[in-house]
Design a protein around this motif. Sequence first.
Motif, PDB file in Angstrom:
ATOM      1  N   TYR A   1      30.273  26.804  38.538  1.00  0.00           N
ATOM      2  CA  TYR A   1      30.645  26.187  37.257  1.00  0.00           C
ATOM      3  C   TYR A   1      31.012  27.249  36.228  1.00  0.00           C
ATOM      4  N   ALA A   2      30.183  28.280  36.125  1.00  0.00           N
ATOM      5  CA  ALA A   2      30.401  29.331  35.128  1.00  0.00           C
ATOM      6  C   ALA A   2      31.595  30.212  35.487  1.00  0.00           C
ATOM      7  N   LEU A   3      31.706  30.580  36.743  1.00  0.00           N
ATOM      8  CA  LEU A   3      32.821  31.438  37.168  1.00  0.00           C
ATOM      9  C   LEU A   3      34.161  30.727  37.007  1.00  0.00           C
ATOM     10  N   ALA A   4      34.190  29.427  37.278  1.00  0.00           N
ATOM     11  CA  ALA A   4      35.424  28.664  37.079  1.00  0.00           C
ATOM     12  C   ALA A   4      35.807  28.642  35.608  1.00  0.00           C
ATOM     13  N   SER A   5      34.816  28.515  34.728  1.00  0.00           N
ATOM     14  CA  SER A   5      35.088  28.520  33.291  1.00  0.00           C
ATOM     15  C   SER A   5      35.606  29.880  32.845  1.00  0.00           C
ATOM     16  N   TYR A   6      34.982  30.942  33.331  1.00  0.00           N
ATOM     17  CA  TYR A   6      35.439  32.289  32.971  1.00  0.00           C
ATOM     18  C   TYR A   6      36.864  32.528  33.480  1.00  0.00           C
ATOM     19  N   TYR A   7      37.159  31.992  34.656  1.00  0.00           N
ATOM     20  CA  TYR A   7      38.522  32.139  35.180  1.00  0.00           C
ATOM     21  C   TYR A   7      39.543  31.442  34.284  1.00  0.00           C
ATOM     22  N   THR A   8      39.223  30.249  33.799  1.00  0.00           N
ATOM     23  CA  THR A   8      40.175  29.540  32.931  1.00  0.00           C
ATOM     24  C   THR A   8      40.350  30.251  31.595  1.00  0.00           C
ATOM     25  N   LEU A   9      39.353  31.026  31.177  1.00  0.00           N
ATOM     26  CA  LEU A   9      39.472  31.819  29.952  1.00  0.00           C
ATOM     27  C   LEU A   9      40.328  33.061  30.181  1.00  0.00           C
ATOM     28  N   THR A  10      40.100  33.757  31.278  1.00  0.00           N
ATOM     29  CA  THR A  10      40.652  35.104  31.478  1.00  0.00           C
ATOM     30  C   THR A  10      41.739  35.198  32.535  1.00  0.00           C
ATOM     31  N   HIS A  11      41.768  34.227  33.462  1.00  0.00           N
ATOM     32  CA  HIS A  11      42.643  34.290  34.640  1.00  0.00           C
ATOM     33  C   HIS A  11      42.346  35.525  35.494  1.00  0.00           C
ATOM     34  N   ASN A  12      41.095  35.964  35.432  1.00  0.00           N
ATOM     35  CA  ASN A  12      40.644  37.083  36.257  1.00  0.00           C
ATOM     36  C   ASN A  12      40.540  36.616  37.708  1.00  0.00           C
ATOM     37  N   PRO A  13      41.317  37.162  38.622  1.00  0.00           N
ATOM     38  CA  PRO A  13      41.298  36.667  40.013  1.00  0.00           C
ATOM     39  C   PRO A  13      39.955  36.863  40.698  1.00  0.00           C
ATOM     40  N   GLN A  14      39.183  37.857  40.259  1.00  0.00           N
ATOM     41  CA  GLN A  14      37.870  38.078  40.869  1.00  0.00           C
ATOM     42  C   GLN A  14      36.944  36.905  40.590  1.00  0.00           C
ATOM     43  N   ALA A  15      37.049  36.317  39.403  1.00  0.00           N
ATOM     44  CA  ALA A  15      36.208  35.169  39.057  1.00  0.00           C
ATOM     45  C   ALA A  15      36.533  33.988  39.955  1.00  0.00           C
TER      46      ALA A  15
END
Length: 413
Positions: A135-149
């Motif tokens: 849940y948290a990593l998906a949210s961070y990805y939508t914020l940053t588009h960091n592929p690692q997340a």
Amino acid sequence: MLHTTAPTTSDFINPQEIEAQLKVLSQWWLDHTLTGDNHTFVGEVSHDGIANPKANKGIILTTRMLWFFSESAKAYQHIDGAQSQKLHAAATVLFNFICQHFIDKAYGGVFWELDCYGKLINGRKQVYAQSFAIYALASYYTLTHNPQALEQATTLFSLLEQYSLDKVNGGYHEALSRTWGALDDVRLSDKDLNSAKTMNTHLHILEAYTGLYRAHKNRQLKTALTHLLACYVDRFYDEAIGHFKMFQSIDWQDESTHFSYGHDIESSWLVWEAAETLEDSALITKYKPIILKLATTCMHEGLNQDGSVMDMHNIAQQKDVPERIWWVQAEALVGFTNAYQLTGNSRFATTAHTVWAFIKDQIIDDIKGEWHSIAQTDQHANHKAYKVGFWKGPYHNGRALLELYQRASHTKY
């Protein structure tokens, strides 16, 4: 985040008031949990706002903080760019710590608990915890588009489908060892029964899969989310009484000793969110009456005279537990607001308004900041429950404010 738009909520909850409370809450977490060098965070803050730098770090608190800072940073892009950048930076601190210390590099998944320096204390794979990490990593990805997340989130999803999914009876196993083997004691906490399958864990897998599917739509995720939604409602929901069963055996025999008003009302809007996210009109038609019955039952059975929502109902004793818990009020605020938006029924709006009034009067700590864990009138004389700790993060109250802000201001992010 759910984007239901009509009818409006601004006639019973002021969006400026919600925005102000969100600003206070997000700033409190920035001020009280990050260390001075902004490279790590503390695992506990006392009832009066004193940080304990030696406290262990739990994955539940850590992922809830990552989720809140990520979602708040997205919201503040529309409110205050400078504040958004601070929240973005805080989210990155949490993300980096999770990647460096909580990810099990030998066996995959996230650890349950570390010491204050990041050394492993407990490596068990509680499925509830894996879900919050997704849940948290998906949210961070939508914020940053960091592929690692995204990579970490999808890897965790694959691990749950490989090891936790019960391929014989359906549903998901509650907990596994560090190496993904069976455990004798699968309890999430000392308050829980040692049941093979719990409503609480399945709810948060559902929430996690919904968040990940919103961030990264693909066929495998859609299939898993669709099956999970059906399992959650079909196996845990009791249509006859309008409540969810809390604990069940491996083959779905009910072992529940109580039902939870807070989990019922939280489920009402998270089930709706999952159905909407899947964009399947048949599912929306199927689940709408169920989520409205959940909200109606909670409104009829779970409210105190002051408009707050009680904790739970003891089935054997046929007795309500009247204590008013902070997270229950937060979820009730969203659940009743969601029911109002779906129906236009003013009773739901009135109930949401009274819950919000109770939160402001009894739950928000206007002196020391953050929210009390229980209502002030329910606290005993020596009550000193932490403001931040293993089980208390900015997830329930922060999410409620973010949801209400979006719904009242019609802002999407």
